[in-house]
Design an enzyme around this catalytic site. Structure first.
Site: not given
Length: 312
Positions: A132, A235
């Site tokens: 994505l 992250h």
């Protein structure tokens, strides 16, 4: 409604002529996206693989890869999303399963508890969503949700092509351009830095890590603190994607990626929120509509598949 309104953003399968647009998007990722590497040959191969899978007659998932793109109302490709039909078909799919072990010494009157990483193949046979990415200029107006949910509309429209469980591997924590987990665990066995391994992972896959990694459980108490705190931590750029996954019913149940220890989340396929909301619509081509305000519409199958948001 079954016809795509003019000028409306929509999601469709990738085409060969999207290669230059994908390469431009890959240059904006900053690295770390294995499904969108800044490598022309690899991207061309991914497009070809997706087009081949879309054109095949499939009654059960084998090892197909599907790449979707978000096209703006002006005809520009501004995002990507991908699906893998079946993990572990060609080689085992490895994850770390995090568990806890406790040791007790009566002589010392001491109890010690720590986490252990076990190398497992628990997701062999599952499907995976990933890849994505949105152009920075397109990160508003609900386009991220449209792109993310298009993957589940694709699954609902092609249910026989996917397994009973779907997972997502999120990018792991990075500090100062490197992964603390990689440096402590995999790096010494691979013999190179994180960025070089990251590119290799994007172009060739992570089987090389499984080949070189020790098969024995890893006691996390023996790792540096930075590596320990990275286990299961996404992250910062992956946090919005994690929220979207959680809204669909994905949950983190103690698994993490063997490359950078990013969290692996999972859900039963038919319990994905968007899949469960899909209802058939009478139309010339197979069409699904989500049972909700501002519904999504999925129209057509294979290369003719399209997803867009219903007009207010």
């Amino acid at each position: 409604m079954s016809a795509l309104p003019a000028g409306r953003p929509f999601v469709r399968p990738v085409r060969e002529d999207d290669l230059d647009s994908l390469l431009d998007l890959a240059g904006l990722t900053g690295g770390g996206m294995t499904n969108l590497p800044p490598d022309r040959a690899t991207l061309a191969e991914k497009i070809a693989r997706s087009e081949t899978a879309l054109g095949a007659e499939i009654t059960a998932p084998q090892d197909e890869f599907y790449l979707l793109v978000l096209e703006s109302g002006q005809g520009q490709v501004v995002g990507t999303a991908s699906l893998f039909s079946r993990l572990g078909a060609k080689w085992p799919f490895y994850s770390y399963k995090v568990s806890r072990v406790t040791h007790v010494s009566r002589d010392l009157e001491r109890t010690f508890s720590t986490r252990i990483l076990h190398l497992v193949n628990d997701f062999d046979g599952a499907s995976e969503v990933g890849g994505l990415f949105l152009h920075p200029a397109a990160r508003s107006g609900g386009l991220g949700a449209l792109l993310a949910r298009s993957r589940y509309m694709f699954i609902a429209q092609h249910r026989q092509r996917f397994g009973e469980v779907v997972i997502a591997d999120l990018r792991g924590w990075v500090e100062n351009g490197t992964s603390p987990f990689w440096d402590a665990v995999a790096g010494p066995f691979f013999g190179s830095g994180f960025l070089e391994a990251d590119l290799h992972n994007a172009v060739h896959g992570n089987q090389f890590i499984a080949d070189l990694m020790p098969r024995y459980p890893i006691y996390t108490s023996m790792l540096p603190e930075a590596a320990r705190t990275a286990i299961g931590r996404p992250h910062e750029s992956s946090v919005p994607a994690l929220r979207l996954l959680q809204a669909e019913g994905f949950a983190h149940e103690g698994y993490c990626d063997i490359f950078d220890a990013g969290p692996t989340v999972q859900v039963r396929t038919d319990r994905i929120r968007t899949v469960s909301l899909c209802r058939p619509v009478a139309a010339a081509l197979p069409t699904l509509r989500t049972d909700e305000p501002q519904a999504l519409l999925a129209h057509g199958q294979g290369a003719g598949f399209r997803v867009w948001q219903e007009a207010d």
